[in-house]
Scaffold this motif. Structure first.
Motif, PDB file in Angstrom:
ATOM      1  N   THR A 172      -4.395   7.477  -7.947  1.00  0.00           N
ATOM      2  CA  THR A 172      -3.235   8.049  -8.650  1.00  0.00           C
ATOM      3  C   THR A 172      -3.220   7.642 -10.107  1.00  0.00           C
ATOM      4  OG1 THR A 172      -1.954   8.067  -6.610  1.00  0.00           O
ATOM      5  CG2 THR A 172      -0.716   8.177  -8.665  1.00  0.00           C
ATOM      6  N   ARG A 211       0.836  -1.208   0.000  1.00  0.00           N
ATOM      7  CA  ARG A 211       0.000   0.000   0.000  1.00  0.00           C
ATOM      8  C   ARG A 211       0.870   1.257   0.000  1.00  0.00           C
ATOM      9  NH1 ARG A 211      -2.020   1.252   6.131  1.00  0.00           N
ATOM     10  NH2 ARG A 211      -0.060   0.678   7.132  1.00  0.00           N
ATOM     11  N   ALA A 242     -14.992   5.593  -1.170  1.00  0.00           N
ATOM     12  CA  ALA A 242     -15.146   4.287  -0.516  1.00  0.00           C
ATOM     13  C   ALA A 242     -14.094   4.045   0.560  1.00  0.00           C
ATOM     14  CB  ALA A 242     -15.140   3.138  -1.537  1.00  0.00           C
ATOM     15  N   ALA A 263      -6.677   4.086   1.039  1.00  0.00           N
ATOM     16  CA  ALA A 263      -6.155   2.772   1.412  1.00  0.00           C
ATOM     17  C   ALA A 263      -4.709   2.578   0.973  1.00  0.00           C
ATOM     18  CB  ALA A 263      -7.036   1.675   0.808  1.00  0.00           C
ATOM     19  N   VAL A 264      -4.316   3.247  -0.114  1.00  0.00           N
ATOM     20  CA  VAL A 264      -2.928   3.181  -0.573  1.00  0.00           C
ATOM     21  C   VAL A 264      -2.411   4.609  -0.696  1.00  0.00           C
ATOM     22  CG1 VAL A 264      -3.231   0.989  -1.785  1.00  0.00           C
ATOM     23  CG2 VAL A 264      -3.535   3.127  -3.038  1.00  0.00           C
ATOM     24  N   SER A 265      -1.110   4.771  -0.565  1.00  0.00           N
ATOM     25  CA  SER A 265      -0.541   6.113  -0.587  1.00  0.00           C
ATOM     26  C   SER A 265      -0.457   6.615  -2.023  1.00  0.00           C
ATOM     27  CB  SER A 265       0.852   6.109   0.037  1.00  0.00           C
ATOM     28  OG  SER A 265       1.748   5.395  -0.783  1.00  0.00           O
ATOM     29  N   GLY A 266      -0.570   7.925  -2.156  1.00  0.00           N
ATOM     30  CA  GLY A 266      -0.360   8.533  -3.466  1.00  0.00           C
ATOM     31  C   GLY A 266       1.122   8.700  -3.714  1.00  0.00           C
ATOM     32  N   TYR A 295      -8.354  -0.173  -8.893  1.00  0.00           N
ATOM     33  CA  TYR A 295      -8.328  -1.000  -7.684  1.00  0.00           C
ATOM     34  C   TYR A 295      -7.724  -2.386  -7.915  1.00  0.00           C
ATOM     35  CZ  TYR A 295     -10.130  -3.051  -3.317  1.00  0.00           C
ATOM     36  OH  TYR A 295     -10.251  -3.672  -2.100  1.00  0.00           O
ATOM     37  N   MET A 301       3.466   4.628   6.002  1.00  0.00           N
ATOM     38  CA  MET A 301       2.069   4.628   5.598  1.00  0.00           C
ATOM     39  C   MET A 301       1.208   4.620   6.861  1.00  0.00           C
ATOM     40  SD  MET A 301       0.012   4.526   2.990  1.00  0.00           S
ATOM     41  CE  MET A 301      -1.732   4.191   2.751  1.00  0.00           C
ATOM     42  N   ARG A 302       0.109   5.368   6.821  1.00  0.00           N
ATOM     43  CA  ARG A 302      -0.756   5.411   8.010  1.00  0.00           C
ATOM     44  C   ARG A 302      -2.112   4.798   7.663  1.00  0.00           C
ATOM     45  NH1 ARG A 302       0.930  10.972   7.707  1.00  0.00           N
ATOM     46  NH2 ARG A 302      -1.228  11.542   7.318  1.00  0.00           N
ATOM     47  N   PRO A 303      -2.785   4.217   8.644  1.00  0.00           N
ATOM     48  CA  PRO A 303      -2.277   3.895   9.980  1.00  0.00           C
ATOM     49  C   PRO A 303      -1.348   2.691   9.964  1.00  0.00           C
ATOM     50  CG  PRO A 303      -4.545   3.115   9.752  1.00  0.00           C
ATOM     51  CD  PRO A 303      -4.214   3.849   8.484  1.00  0.00           C
ATOM     52  N   GLN A 330     -12.753   3.491   4.173  1.00  0.00           N
ATOM     53  CA  GLN A 330     -13.421   2.887   5.318  1.00  0.00           C
ATOM     54  C   GLN A 330     -12.726   3.206   6.641  1.00  0.00           C
ATOM     55  OE1 GLN A 330     -13.541  -1.179   3.500  1.00  0.00           O
ATOM     56  NE2 GLN A 330     -15.745  -1.042   3.870  1.00  0.00           N
ATOM     57  N   TYR A 350      -5.125  -3.859   6.270  1.00  0.00           N
ATOM     58  CA  TYR A 350      -3.713  -3.540   6.446  1.00  0.00           C
ATOM     59  C   TYR A 350      -2.963  -3.588   5.130  1.00  0.00           C
ATOM     60  CZ  TYR A 350       1.055  -3.573   8.294  1.00  0.00           C
ATOM     61  OH  TYR A 350       2.370  -3.270   8.552  1.00  0.00           O
ATOM     62  N   LYS A 351      -3.427  -4.384   4.174  1.00  0.00           N
ATOM     63  CA  LYS A 351      -2.735  -4.423   2.872  1.00  0.00           C
ATOM     64  C   LYS A 351      -3.439  -3.587   1.817  1.00  0.00           C
ATOM     65  CE  LYS A 351      -4.563  -8.990   1.362  1.00  0.00           C
ATOM     66  NZ  LYS A 351      -4.898  -8.893  -0.066  1.00  0.00           N
ATOM     67  N   GLY A 352      -4.454  -2.812   2.239  1.00  0.00           N
ATOM     68  CA  GLY A 352      -5.052  -1.855   1.319  1.00  0.00           C
ATOM     69  C   GLY A 352      -6.328  -2.308   0.645  1.00  0.00           C
ATOM     70  N   ASP A 353      -6.931  -3.375   1.129  1.00  0.00           N
ATOM     71  CA  ASP A 353      -8.150  -3.903   0.521  1.00  0.00           C
ATOM     72  C   ASP A 353      -9.402  -3.465   1.286  1.00  0.00           C
ATOM     73  OD1 ASP A 353      -6.772  -7.131  -0.515  1.00  0.00           O
ATOM     74  OD2 ASP A 353      -6.866  -5.181  -1.526  1.00  0.00           O
ATOM     75  N   HIS A 354     -10.549  -3.561   0.625  1.00  0.00           N
ATOM     76  CA  HIS A 354     -11.813  -3.222   1.263  1.00  0.00           C
ATOM     77  C   HIS A 354     -12.293  -4.393   2.131  1.00  0.00           C
ATOM     78  CE1 HIS A 354     -13.231  -5.823  -1.998  1.00  0.00           C
ATOM     79  NE2 HIS A 354     -14.359  -5.946  -1.331  1.00  0.00           N
TER      80      HIS A 354
END
Lengths: 360, 148
Positions: free
Chosen positions: A124, A81, B82, B104-107, A152, B118-120, B84, B143-147
């Motif tokens: 992005t 991520r 979306a 959920a993921v950083s730009g 996604y 990366m937060r949190p 969460q 934690y890995k960026g998924d919904h």
């Protein structure tokens, strides 16, 4: 006693990796290998039988959880991520691997048949970079010139004699497809959505299918079936209300669709095959078989033979042929499910992609 | 909640530390480039996310609070994209806090911010699970960026 016999289930086999909190599981660099990513950034490789082959420690402090791994030749792309890292394995006679980091988070990474890595970067954009030994690689980020799309999940479709197509689950932007260009440019971004749709995964329907057929799943369980993702403007849209849980992933194997939801694994028997044959699947009952096991987190198909599923306490290897052909599982819970056919007001858009070149 | 044209201070303070909370126009429609709270989320619900975060000490090493809004076996969307999970950066003493949904993921990080974590972080997600706001399955996915 083999693990399968120990569990009494011929369909799924647990793969134990002590001390390795798995966050991602999928194909290794070869058909006979599996690769596992951990929550602390490590890689672990095994045979399909679960025999360890080797591992990889990034050495990065406070490494993030791995959410995607892809391989092209000696290059391994690892996504989290927070970033996408490209490891070039040592040449013969050398001990040092080279590392290049693209400092942008991704939801996964894949390898295309054309020799490029592609990663969905959320809002992005969409990343592509050719794999190679050069110290610097030109990383391209493509995005719609008019408005930000949410990339996604992504898959690649390779139809014989046609350009490779990248298809993305783009959340409220629906399904986005673009032909993969091998130069530094991007093709147009074709998207299709309707109000309320939140697409969370896509999968190819068949191998080498011409034109490129795709299934997509929405967070509310909506299934969208495209016979041609680049040109379909009114794909078949349906829902199986009896399939519980929040959808996470969708897969196609041996003519069936497989849904991974928060409630387990569900086989929609023969749905893909019947759709591609032109059957009216939105109004025809379908056999739905739950294969509930441990709590599932994520999964990937490996070599069209295995479904490798990450659970809350490890990894399960499903034999796809046995899973789809109805061996094991909970037959008592199998149901004949009448789908709910939907006729949404689809909104197609065609956007020019702008490319922002960056050095890797 | 519709867009806001001015800051609104919530009538209550948090139960645990008596933090005040403000709803800012920036994250309620005024700045299209900033993360936006989802319009369907009532102000009281937004405050409840903050209040719950404070109640359970869902705080990182820099004093930021993080919150979610459980709904049946999932989490409600908090943001228009979306998202969460919401983040509430630490306010100065005596000032009202504010918050926003986080990606959920950083730009793509600017050069002066590359290397920031990366937060949190993992500890926050672990705490969310430990206090029962999310399950282990949700923790691993978020934690890995998924919904979820």
């Amino acid at each position: 006693m083999s693990p399968a016999a120990a569990t009494g289930d011929p369909v799924s086999v647990p793969i134990a990796i002590p001390g390795f909190p798995v966050s991602w599981a999928g194909p290794g660099g070869r058909d006979e290998d599996f690769c596992f990513g951990s929550e602390d950034g490590r890689l672990h490789f095994t045979t399909v039988g679960g025999v360890p082959i080797g591992g990889f420690v990034s050495g990065v402090e406070n490494a993030e959880a791995i959410n995607g791994v892809a391989f092209i030749g000696p290059v391994i792309a690892v996504s989290t991520r927070a970033d996408v890292t490209f490891w070039t394995l040592p040449r013969p006679g050398s001990q040092l691997a080279q590392r290049a980091v693209f400092p942008c988070g991704a939801h996964g990474v894949l390898a295309t048949a054309a020799g490029a890595f592609v990663a969905p970067l959320g809002r992005t954009g969409l990343m592509k970079v050719r794999a190679g030994h050069a110290a610097e690689q030109l990383v391209q980020v493509g995005r719609a010139s008019g408005r930000p799309l949410s990339f996604y999940k992504a898959v690649t479709l390779h139809s014989y004699g046609r350009p490779e197509v990248i298809v993305c689950a783009a959340r409220q932007d629906g399904v986005v497809a673009t032909p993969l260009r091998t130069d530094e440019e991007w093709g147009p971004l074709s998207s299709l959505s309707f109000p309320g749709l939140d697409v969370v995964d896509v999968c190819p329907l068949g191998t080498g299918t011409t034109p490129p057929a795709v299934a997509a799943v929405g967070r509310d369980g909506t299934l969208v079936l495209f016979d041609d993702v680049l040109h379909s403007r009114n794909p078949v849209t349906l829902r199986f209300p009896q399939v519980p849980g929040v959808p996470y992933r969708v897969f196609c194997a041996l003519g069936s669709l497989i849904l991974l939801t928060s409630e387990g694994v569900f086989v929609l028997a023969g749905l893909a095959e019947r759709f591609l044959a032109g059957d009216r699947v939105a109004s025809t009952p379908c056999r739905v078989r739950p294969v509930r096991s441990r709590e599932m987190v994520d999964a990937n198909v490996c070599a069209d033979r295995w479904l490798l599923a990450v659970s809350t306490d490890g990894v399960l290897r499903f034999d796809l042929e046995r899973l789809v052909r109805d061996e094991g599982g909970e037959r008592a819970d199998e149901m004949i499910s009448k789908p709910e056919g939907l006729t949404p007001s689809w909104r197609p858009t065609e956007e020019v992609a702008e490319s922002v070149p960056m050095a890797g | 909640m519709p867009t806001l044209s001015q800051v609104v201070i919530h009538g209550d303070a948090t139960d645990k530390h008596q933090y005040r909370y403000q709803f800012t126009p920036k994250h309620h429609g005024a700045d299209p480039d900033a993360a936006q709270w989802i319009p369907a989320l009532a102000l009281d619900d937004e405050f409840s996310v903050f209040n719950t975060a404070d109640e359970h000490d869902l705080v990182d090493e820099e004093g930021r609070l993080y919150g979610v809004l459980p709904e049946r076996d999932t989490l409600r969307d908090l943001g228009t994209w979306a998202q969460q999970v919401a983040e509430f950066p630490a306010a100065r003493d005596g000032e009202a806090w504010h918050g926003y949904p986080i990606w959920a993921v950083s730009g793509l990080a600017p050069p002066n911010r590359r290397g920031e974590r990366m937060r949190p972080g993992k500890a926050v997600f672990d705490r969310l699970r430990d206090v029962g706001l999310i399950t282990e399955r949700m923790r691993k996915r978020l934690y890995k960026g998924d919904h979820v």
